[in-house]
Design an enzyme around this catalytic site. Structure first.
Site, PDB file in Angstrom:
ATOM      1  N   PRO A 106     -19.991  30.320  12.955  1.00  0.00           N
ATOM      2  CA  PRO A 106     -19.360  29.033  12.666  1.00  0.00           C
ATOM      3  C   PRO A 106     -18.170  29.048  11.711  1.00  0.00           C
ATOM      4  CG  PRO A 106     -21.747  28.907  12.426  1.00  0.00           C
ATOM      5  CD  PRO A 106     -21.391  30.344  12.500  1.00  0.00           C
ATOM      6  N   LYS A 228      -5.516  30.248  18.313  1.00  0.00           N
ATOM      7  CA  LYS A 228      -6.649  29.316  18.395  1.00  0.00           C
ATOM      8  C   LYS A 228      -6.465  28.137  17.442  1.00  0.00           C
ATOM      9  CE  LYS A 228     -10.548  27.487  19.453  1.00  0.00           C
ATOM     10  NZ  LYS A 228     -11.869  28.088  19.269  1.00  0.00           N
TER      11      LYS A 228
END
Length: 358
Positions: A106, A228
């Site tokens: 995460p 990203k």
């Protein structure tokens, strides 16, 4: 849900996972063109919403899985389907026969812990056995480059087979974050944005092809993460814009399905409208049709826009649109919507509904 900062341990009940629902055996089967490589033992760390599906596709591609996650439930589900459990990242990196380790975590904090922590991959005594390390987490580019440097400073086990064109002295780490969401992870249609040594990218390609359909070489280490960050900046802003337009249109008396059709056949067309519409009742199978459960959590979009802000500050770029979008997503997080899909901005910020006013 706050993530723990504690050390990795198999017995920990806290999960790195974005969701601990296992989907092994329910993901896209690998293509015949992808199965040309011989089966390998693949390590996978992080069996969340995305990671579990990605790992399942590797398994269906014929590879033997060695897995680790803080969620015991996710570990047990993976093992039911034939995976082998590793007690820690360093145990995985020390295991004979493991050729590659893929991580899907995460945050940058967790990635640093997995690679450089006391029980991290790069702490393997006698050297790291897998020559190839692939991080598909979404983190900031400087951290990705720091980790690549740390891998370069670590020793490769003398029995390890180095990646072609790479150093035989140390493992090769590439950053390969993904786009495509849970649907892409399930169907093996993800896009991988990759940064790192050419030899490492070439070695990673057969594994990435089992999990995705687009593999893009973005250049040096950290460039995959840079791509990203920019991608998710646009995604966050576009979702907010679609939600705002649909909420306004509905209040003006327009049918949200009709308005979405107009968006999707005109200049407003974007993924947030035609593939992931945030208005309930417009599309089936998306989080908006399931009370915004599952999908890409608001807390993760908030995190990613924070990465964009940090990257912009680092290089002196202006990002006023993403700064405003970040504020709106944080409103949802603060209103106990942290785990709701980020399309819930339609409901919780814009008070949008799927019905027109009478």
């Amino acid at each position: 849900m706050l993530l723990s900062r504690s050390r990795f341990a198999l017995t920990s009940v806290l999960s790195w996972s974005r969701c601990t629902i296992s989907v092994f055996g329910q993901c896209a089967a690998y293509s015949s063109s992808s199965s040309q490589n011989s089966a390998r033992k693949v390590g996978f760390i992080g069996l969340g919403n995305m990671g579990s599906r990605m790992a399942a596709n590797l398994q269906q591609g014929g590879h033997q899985l060695v897995v680790h996650d803080r969620s015991i439930a996710a570990m047990e589900e993976a093992c039911k389907d034939g995976a082998e459990a590793a007690s820690s990242p360093v145990a995985m990196a020390s295991q004979e026969g493991v050729d590659v380790i893929i991580t899907m975590l995460p945050s940058a904090q967790h990635v640093r812990e997995v690679y450089c922590g006391q029980d991290g991959i790069l702490k393997a005594k006698g050297g790291v056995r897998p020559a190839l390390l692939i991080d598909s987490s979404t983190i900031d580019p400087p951290t990705a480059r720091d980790l690549s440097a740390a891998a370069t400073a670590a020793a490769l086990h003398h029995d390890a087979q180095p990646c072609s064109g790479c150093s035989a002295a140390h493992p090769t780490l590439i950053d390969a974050p993904v786009s495509g969401g849970i649907t892409g992870a399930s169907k093996a249609t993800l896009t991988f944005m990759c940064g790192g040594e050419k030899g490492g990218l070439a070695a990673a390609e057969p594994y990435l092809k089992l999990m995705g359909k687009n593999i893009v070489n973005c250049g040096q280490s950290g460039n995959g993460q840079a791509a990203k960050v920019c991608n998710n900046l646009v995604l966050g802003v576009s979702m907010a814009a679609v939600a705002e337009g649909l909420a306004l249109g509905t209040k003006l008396g327009l049918d949200p399905k009709l308005l979405s059709d107009i968006f999707n056949s005109s200049s407003a067309r974007c993924w947030s409208s035609d593939s992931y519409n945030p208005c309930p009742g417009v599309m089936e199978g998306v989080p908006a049709s399931k009370d915004y459960k599952g999908g890409f959590a608001c807390k993760l979009m908030s995190k990613d826009l924070g990465l964009a802000a940090a990257a912009a500050q680092h290089c002196g770029a202006k990002v006023p649109m993403s700064e405003e979008a970040a504020r709106l997503y944080q409103q949802v997080v603060d209103a106990e919507g942290a785990d709701l899909d980020f399309g819930s901005i339609f409901k919780h910020v814009y008070n949008g509904t799927s019905t027109m006013p009478v």
